[in-house]
Design a protein around this motif. Structure first.
Motif, PDB file in Angstrom:
ATOM      1  N   THR A   1     -34.109  19.345-167.923  1.00 20.26           N
ATOM      2  CA  THR A   1     -34.379  20.784-167.771  1.00 20.26           C
ATOM      3  C   THR A   1     -33.091  21.563-167.991  1.00 20.26           C
ATOM      4  N   LEU A   2     -33.159  22.591-168.825  1.00 18.82           N
ATOM      5  CA  LEU A   2     -31.987  23.437-169.078  1.00 18.82           C
ATOM      6  C   LEU A   2     -31.967  24.575-168.063  1.00 18.82           C
ATOM      7  N   ILE A   3     -30.818  24.827-167.451  1.00 19.50           N
ATOM      8  CA  ILE A   3     -30.692  25.968-166.530  1.00 19.50           C
ATOM      9  C   ILE A   3     -29.493  26.815-166.948  1.00 19.50           C
ATOM     10  N   VAL A   4     -29.519  28.090-166.550  1.00 14.92           N
ATOM     11  CA  VAL A   4     -28.338  28.918-166.795  1.00 14.92           C
ATOM     12  C   VAL A   4     -27.280  28.558-165.760  1.00 14.92           C
ATOM     13  N   ASP A   5     -26.028  28.804-166.098  1.00 14.16           N
ATOM     14  CA  ASP A   5     -24.924  28.422-165.212  1.00 14.16           C
ATOM     15  C   ASP A   5     -25.063  29.049-163.831  1.00 14.16           C
ATOM     16  N   SER A   6     -25.593  30.273-163.769  1.00 17.83           N
ATOM     17  CA  SER A   6     -25.643  30.949-162.463  1.00 17.83           C
ATOM     18  C   SER A   6     -26.761  30.399-161.569  1.00 17.83           C
ATOM     19  N   ALA A   7     -27.561  29.466-162.077  1.00 25.10           N
ATOM     20  CA  ALA A   7     -28.620  28.844-161.246  1.00 25.10           C
ATOM     21  C   ALA A   7     -28.110  27.581-160.546  1.00 25.10           C
ATOM     22  N   VAL A   8     -26.844  27.238-160.761  1.00 24.53           N
ATOM     23  CA  VAL A   8     -26.327  25.953-160.255  1.00 24.53           C
ATOM     24  C   VAL A   8     -26.503  25.807-158.745  1.00 24.53           C
ATOM     25  N   ARG A   9     -26.097  26.795-157.982  1.00 27.65           N
ATOM     26  CA  ARG A   9     -26.144  26.664-156.512  1.00 27.65           C
ATOM     27  C   ARG A   9     -27.594  26.507-156.037  1.00 27.65           C
ATOM     28  N   LEU A  10     -28.502  27.292-156.600  1.00 25.18           N
ATOM     29  CA  LEU A  10     -29.926  27.217-156.196  1.00 25.18           C
ATOM     30  C   LEU A  10     -30.488  25.838-156.522  1.00 25.18           C
ATOM     31  N   VAL A  11     -30.283  25.389-157.752  1.00 25.79           N
ATOM     32  CA  VAL A  11     -30.871  24.105-158.200  1.00 25.79           C
ATOM     33  C   VAL A  11     -30.222  22.931-157.475  1.00 25.79           C
ATOM     34  N   MET A  12     -28.960  23.080-157.083  1.00 23.63           N
ATOM     35  CA  MET A  12     -28.230  21.988-156.405  1.00 23.63           C
ATOM     36  C   MET A  12     -28.967  21.548-155.139  1.00 23.63           C
ATOM     37  N   GLU A  13     -29.782  22.423-154.583  1.00 23.53           N
ATOM     38  CA  GLU A  13     -30.535  22.070-153.366  1.00 23.53           C
ATOM     39  C   GLU A  13     -31.506  20.924-153.630  1.00 23.53           C
ATOM     40  N   ASP A  14     -31.880  20.723-154.939  1.00 22.17           N
ATOM     41  CA  ASP A  14     -32.826  19.646-155.273  1.00 22.17           C
ATOM     42  C   ASP A  14     -32.137  18.454-155.941  1.00 22.17           C
ATOM     43  N   VAL A  15     -30.799  18.481-156.003  1.00 24.38           N
ATOM     44  CA  VAL A  15     -30.056  17.463-156.773  1.00 24.38           C
ATOM     45  C   VAL A  15     -29.540  16.355-155.859  1.00 24.38           C
ATOM     46  N   ASP A  16     -29.616  15.099-156.376  1.00 26.01           N
ATOM     47  CA  ASP A  16     -29.098  13.949-155.607  1.00 26.01           C
ATOM     48  C   ASP A  16     -27.661  13.594-155.995  1.00 26.01           C
ATOM     49  N   LYS A  17     -27.318  13.728-157.277  1.00 28.89           N
ATOM     50  CA  LYS A  17     -25.967  13.356-157.742  1.00 28.89           C
ATOM     51  C   LYS A  17     -25.576  14.242-158.926  1.00 28.89           C
ATOM     52  N   VAL A  18     -24.267  14.510-159.015  1.00 33.69           N
ATOM     53  CA  VAL A  18     -23.729  15.251-160.163  1.00 33.69           C
ATOM     54  C   VAL A  18     -22.845  14.299-160.979  1.00 33.69           C
ATOM     55  N   PHE A  19     -23.026  14.285-162.285  1.00 31.89           N
ATOM     56  CA  PHE A  19     -22.153  13.513-163.186  1.00 31.89           C
ATOM     57  C   PHE A  19     -21.605  14.482-164.233  1.00 31.89           C
ATOM     58  N   VAL A  20     -20.269  14.596-164.287  1.00 33.03           N
ATOM     59  CA  VAL A  20     -19.628  15.425-165.312  1.00 33.03           C
ATOM     60  C   VAL A  20     -18.574  14.595-166.039  1.00 33.03           C
ATOM     61  N   GLY A  21     -18.084  15.141-167.147  1.00 30.97           N
ATOM     62  CA  GLY A  21     -17.020  14.480-167.907  1.00 30.97           C
ATOM     63  C   GLY A  21     -15.656  15.015-167.496  1.00 30.97           C
ATOM     64  N   ALA A  22     -14.650  14.722-168.328  1.00 37.09           N
ATOM     65  CA  ALA A  22     -13.281  15.173-168.032  1.00 37.09           C
ATOM     66  C   ALA A  22     -12.539  15.436-169.324  1.00 37.09           C
ATOM     67  N   ASP A  23     -11.646  16.406-169.255  1.00 33.40           N
ATOM     68  CA  ASP A  23     -10.684  16.595-170.344  1.00 33.40           C
ATOM     69  C   ASP A  23      -9.331  16.038-169.931  1.00 33.40           C
ATOM     70  N   THR A  24      -8.964  16.275-168.693  1.00 34.25           N
ATOM     71  CA  THR A  24      -7.714  15.728-168.164  1.00 34.25           C
ATOM     72  C   THR A  24      -7.869  15.467-166.669  1.00 34.25           C
ATOM     73  N   ILE A  25      -7.311  14.341-166.228  1.00 32.64           N
ATOM     74  CA  ILE A  25      -7.205  14.054-164.788  1.00 32.64           C
ATOM     75  C   ILE A  25      -5.704  13.942-164.495  1.00 32.64           C
ATOM     76  N   THR A  26      -5.244  14.640-163.474  1.00 36.03           N
ATOM     77  CA  THR A  26      -3.803  14.582-163.184  1.00 36.03           C
ATOM     78  C   THR A  26      -3.526  13.544-162.090  1.00 36.03           C
ATOM     79  N   ALA A  27      -2.247  13.266-161.898  1.00 33.45           N
ATOM     80  CA  ALA A  27      -1.820  12.293-160.876  1.00 33.45           C
ATOM     81  C   ALA A  27      -2.231  12.751-159.482  1.00 33.45           C
ATOM     82  N   GLN A  28      -2.477  14.047-159.332  1.00 28.37           N
ATOM     83  CA  GLN A  28      -2.915  14.569-158.024  1.00 28.37           C
ATOM     84  C   GLN A  28      -4.439  14.451-157.869  1.00 28.37           C
ATOM     85  N   GLY A  29      -5.102  13.871-158.884  1.00 30.53           N
ATOM     86  CA  GLY A  29      -6.559  13.707-158.801  1.00 30.53           C
ATOM     87  C   GLY A  29      -7.319  14.975-159.152  1.00 30.53           C
TER      88      GLY A  29
END
Ligand code: RI2
Length: 306
Positions: free
Chosen positions: A172-200
């Motif tokens: 399902t496609l959602i607009v970015d501003s729906a993230v907080r509302l939809v998160m109420e029904d979400v079990d896990k988030v998986f995202v990618g990365a461009d850079t991870i620093t030594a501080q995590g």
């Protein structure tokens, strides 16, 4: 593709994705080394140095690009003749590309172990590493449902929903501003990365930190899926990574707002370690607080003993 064509394609985002831009750079350096028809080692080294600078300048935030270029050029030096340099660059670049593609596959296998049957997942932007996890979990027969954010302004989410739909995933496609509302029904988030620093700290597509904030507030585990070459060896001494700001035309059309209106278009943001549950790499899952140790080990850095 030539060095110039590759740098241009990365700048205008016709080649995008932190993994893909790194592989594109390695491939361009492979072709440069293969096609050099001179016999002057100094001239050859100068060409490689110019190519390195042009490629690294094409996009500043994803350290994968820098690491891919440096890996391709590792080990060459003034003591080499042209043929030795050529062989070194072509072997390194080829190895980086093969290892990078395998890493994305391995991340999918390792990350899919975290996905449970029936999970509702959210993802942001278009990350081949994060989608590798989702597609692998689906291929294993796990019944999952995915929410993908549109990811303004470039709308990479539309690529994600196409790719997941083609794989048969319920998306399902959602607009970015729906993230907080939809998160109420979400079990896990998986995202990618461009850079991870030594501080995590995670540098990823702008809006990632909002998913992390919402997930943290609702106790939803937040996972980062990333190959090891997206960790920044330069960050051992400083956490600052340049956040790319792109042209305003990506946000509004000419004349859409009064000319005195300023427009700010940062295309990455930073997510602190405290909002990240696990970083899933091809070498296994690590805590963001272990990023420094991971970088030292992966890049073979000898930290001076104080
Ligand atoms: P993979 C992308 O940036 C997104 O920020 C994505 O999460 C990250 O690169 C990693 O992508 P952009 O190229 O390497 O869309 O996982 O600006 O494909």
């Amino acid at each position: 593709m030539t060095i110039e064509e590759t740098a241009t394609a990365i700048k205008d985002m016709s080649i995008r994705g932190a993994g893909k831009i790194a592989r594109a750079c390695a491939s361009a350096l492979y072709e440069l080394a293969e096609s050099y028809d001179g016999d002057d080692p100094e001239e050859f080294m100068e060409m490689l140095e110019d190519a390195k600078n042009d490629l690294i300048a094409s996009r500043p935030t994803a350290v994968s690009l820098y690491n891919g270029v440096m890996y391709s050029l590792k080990g060459i030096g003034k003591w080499m003749d042209v043929e030795e340099m050529r062989r070194e660059v072509m072997n390194n670049a080829d190895e980086f590309i093969k290892d990078s593609i395998q890493a994305v596959k391995t991340i999918g296998e390792l990350g899919a172990e975290i996905v449970d049957d029936g999970d509702v997942i959210m993802t942001h932007c278009n990350s081949s590493a994060a989608l590798s996890v989702i597609k692998e979990a689906h291929a294993q027969g796990k019944n999952i449902k995915v929410y993908a954010t549109e990811t303004r302004p470039w709308r990479q989410g539309l690529i994600t929903v196409r790719q997941l739909a083609e794989a048969g995933v319920d998306v399902t496609l959602i607009v970015d501003s729906a993230v907080r509302l939809v998160m109420e029904d979400v079990d896990k988030v998986f995202v990618g990365a461009d850079t991870i620093t030594a501080q995590g700290t995670l540098f990823n597509k702008v809006g990632t930190s909002q998913l992390a904030l919402a997930a943290n507030e609702l106790d939803v585990p937040f996972y980062v899926c990333t190959e090891s070459y997206k960790f920044s060896p330069m960050s051992l001494n400083s956490d600052n990574v340049r956040i790319e700001v792109r042209e305003t035309a990506e946000i509004v059309k000419e004349g859409e707002v009064p000319k005195e209106v300023k427009i700010y278009n940062p295309v990455f943001d930073r997510t602190p370690a405290k909002f990240i549950d696990t970083i899933i790499t091809e070498k296994g899952g690590i805590s963001p607080y272990k990023a420094r140790d991971f970088i030292i080990e992966q890049f073979g850095i000898k930290e001076e003993v104080h």
